[in-house]
Design a protein around this motif. Structure first.
Motif, PDB file in Angstrom:
ATOM      1  N   TYR A 111      33.933  20.377  54.697  1.00  0.00           N
ATOM      2  CA  TYR A 111      33.720  19.489  55.845  1.00  0.00           C
ATOM      3  C   TYR A 111      32.278  19.608  56.333  1.00  0.00           C
ATOM      4  O   TYR A 111      31.586  18.611  56.512  1.00  0.00           O
ATOM      5  N   PRO A 126      33.020  13.762  67.734  1.00  0.00           N
ATOM      6  CA  PRO A 126      34.430  14.134  67.919  1.00  0.00           C
ATOM      7  C   PRO A 126      34.963  13.844  69.312  1.00  0.00           C
ATOM      8  O   PRO A 126      36.116  13.454  69.460  1.00  0.00           O
ATOM      9  N   THR A 186      43.747  19.038  58.709  1.00  0.00           N
ATOM     10  CA  THR A 186      44.741  19.244  59.772  1.00  0.00           C
ATOM     11  C   THR A 186      46.154  19.140  59.195  1.00  0.00           C
ATOM     12  O   THR A 186      47.069  19.795  59.679  1.00  0.00           O
ATOM     13  N   PHE A 212      39.842  14.879  57.667  1.00  0.00           N
ATOM     14  CA  PHE A 212      40.687  15.114  58.830  1.00  0.00           C
ATOM     15  C   PHE A 212      42.156  15.235  58.425  1.00  0.00           C
ATOM     16  O   PHE A 212      42.832  16.198  58.779  1.00  0.00           O
ATOM     17  N   PHE A 225      36.363  20.724  63.841  1.00  0.00           N
ATOM     18  CA  PHE A 225      36.707  19.308  63.986  1.00  0.00           C
ATOM     19  C   PHE A 225      36.457  18.777  65.385  1.00  0.00           C
ATOM     20  O   PHE A 225      36.148  17.604  65.554  1.00  0.00           O
ATOM     21  N   TYR A 226      36.680  19.598  66.401  1.00  0.00           N
ATOM     22  CA  TYR A 226      36.704  19.057  67.754  1.00  0.00           C
ATOM     23  C   TYR A 226      35.537  19.509  68.620  1.00  0.00           C
ATOM     24  O   TYR A 226      35.037  18.746  69.431  1.00  0.00           O
ATOM     25  N   ASN A 233      37.359   4.622  57.466  1.00  0.00           N
ATOM     26  CA  ASN A 233      37.032   5.297  58.710  1.00  0.00           C
ATOM     27  C   ASN A 233      36.389   4.300  59.670  1.00  0.00           C
ATOM     28  O   ASN A 233      35.204   4.014  59.570  1.00  0.00           O
TER      29      ASN A 233
END
Lengths: 291, 140
Positions: free
Chosen positions: A54, A67, A231, A227, A288-289, A151
């Protein structure tokens, strides 16, 4: 395991050659627990490989969706609440980790009811987390139309102003045009076109500061794939954890581990796994966040 | 655990809950600060963004340490066990440096490739390109 038999063997164990005969635990931990640690180590490398992929794909892309823009919705119609929902998800995992520690502690005291009670709370925490993730995925797939290969979250490279409104129609003369800044992310909406009879993407036209015009471009493809795979892989770990916790809780309730008289070691092993799932989430949350 | 009294170990668990909760909230706060949600315009300074990123990463590592040492009881294990599990993860340090560097160079090369694609080819002076005859000996 220090049963009466092995203790006796140790007393006879005077010759050097017998060192290799087994019965010794150099790490003072049972085979099962040690192997759980090594399994978790190997799993850590799997997750690290994914998260590093990533990172390197993010570094390789000229733009990346922000994000706190992508993850700013929550159930009950909440919008523009950046990272709030994922913070709640993190708390669910932290709390279920704590209840797991309590279950292990009660296991050491050979308290059957305590073990079952705290494991049940842990399972509920895990199910709560999975439900939140199911909502998050549903929102991304059904409402925002993100897939592994599409995306719709793009990012502006230069500042400017839109020429079309949110429905894709050109602004009427004299109306205030919406401004945007470089680095700001946007979501390309999809709507059902009655004329053509299928879904159409609304890519708004804009006038950039440097005088050029353009349309909203789709974001880097890798974002959706990364993603859902990462996840999803973590969510699968949570799901397996919930399944094993349930099995072990039922075993504990049936009195199986009372008979084993080893301080509910099985609860300790699934506890290690469950904490690891929480540990991985710390890094998924970071990558990710938060960043 | 045998290492602490029952009451003390329960206290320790709830202390851990509070600690992880507070650290998580601080992380979210710093992340939003770095993105300009708390002070408008903060996201325009790359210093703010990078500092926020480093602080969040360090706090996450601290959370990881706490989960492994307290919740997973690594603190009470034999040193050999702890080292055999933790030391291999040091390999990841190089993996992170190498792959991020790789990604970055890829990005720079994207621009280079784009530039080269936009310049028209000079067909008269094929400098640095081997003709078919030059490469014949390679295939022998």
């Amino acid at each position: 395991m220090a049963t009466a038999d092995t203790v006796l063997e140790h007393e006879h164990d005077v010759q050097q050659g017998d060192q290799w005969g087994g019965g010794k635990e150099p790490f003072k931990v049972s085979y099962g627990k040690l192997m759980m640690w090594y399994f978790l180590l190997s799993d850590a490398f799997t997750f690290a490989g994914f998260l590093i992929a990533y990172g390197s794909l993010r570094f390789s892309s000229p733009t990346w969706p922000v994000p706190d823009f992508v993850f700013s919705t929550a159930p009950f119609g909440i919008h523009h609440a950046p990272l709030i929902f994922v913070t709640i998800m993190s708390f669910l995992l932290i709390i279920s980790s704590v209840t797991m520690v309590r279950a292990v502690q009660e296991g050491h005291r050979e308290n059957k009811n305590g073990v079952v009670f705290w494991m049940l709370l842990t399972i509920l925490g895990g199910i709560g987390f999975l439900s939140c993730q199911a909502w998050e995925w549903t929102n991304l797939i059904a409402t925002e139309h993100m897939t592994v290969s599409t995306n719709p979250f793009g990012t502006h490279v230069v500042s400017g102003e839109y020429l079309d409104d949110e429905h894709g129609h050109a602004y009427k003369d004299g109306t205030q045009r919406e401004q945007f800044k470089a680095g700001q992310s946007y979501l390309i909406h999809k709507h059902f076109d009655e004329k053509t009879g299928h879904d159409e993407w609304i890519q708004r036209r804009f006038l950039a500061e440097d005088g050029t015009t353009g349309v909203q471009q789709f974001g880097p493809k890798a974002f959706g794939a990364l993603f859902f795979f990462i996840t999803g892989f973590h969510g699968f770990h949570v799901f397996s954890g919930v399944a094993f916790l349930t099995i072990i809780m039922i075993n504990a309730a049936s009195g199986l581990y009372v008979a084993r008289r080893n301080g509910y070691e099985m609860v300790e092993k699934i506890g290690l796994y469950w904490h690891f799932v929480d540990l991985v989430w710390v890094f998924v949350f970071l990558v990710f966040y938060l960043l | 655990m045998a290492h602490l009294s029952y009451e003390a170990s329960i206290k320790r668990v709830y202390y851990g809950l509070g600690l992880l909760a507070v650290v998580t909230l601080v992380e979210v706060f710093i992340s939003l600060l770095g993105k300009g949600h708390i002070i408008k315009g903060a996201e325009n300074y790359s210093v703010v963004i990078y500092t926020a990123g480093v602080i969040i990463a360090v706090l996450s590592l601290y959370k990881a340490y706490f989960i492994i040492y307290e919740f997973m009881h690594m603190k009470y294990e034999v040193k050999g066990l702890a080292m055999s599990v933790l030391l291999p993860t040091a390999l990841l340090i190089w993996a992170i440096i190498a792959f991020f560097q790789e990604g970055n160079s890829w990005k720079n090369r994207r621009e280079q490739i784009k530039e080269k694609n936009e310049t028209p080819a000079d067909t008269k002076n094929l400098q640095g390109m081997l003709s078919k005859q030059d490469t014949l000996w390679l295939r022998m």
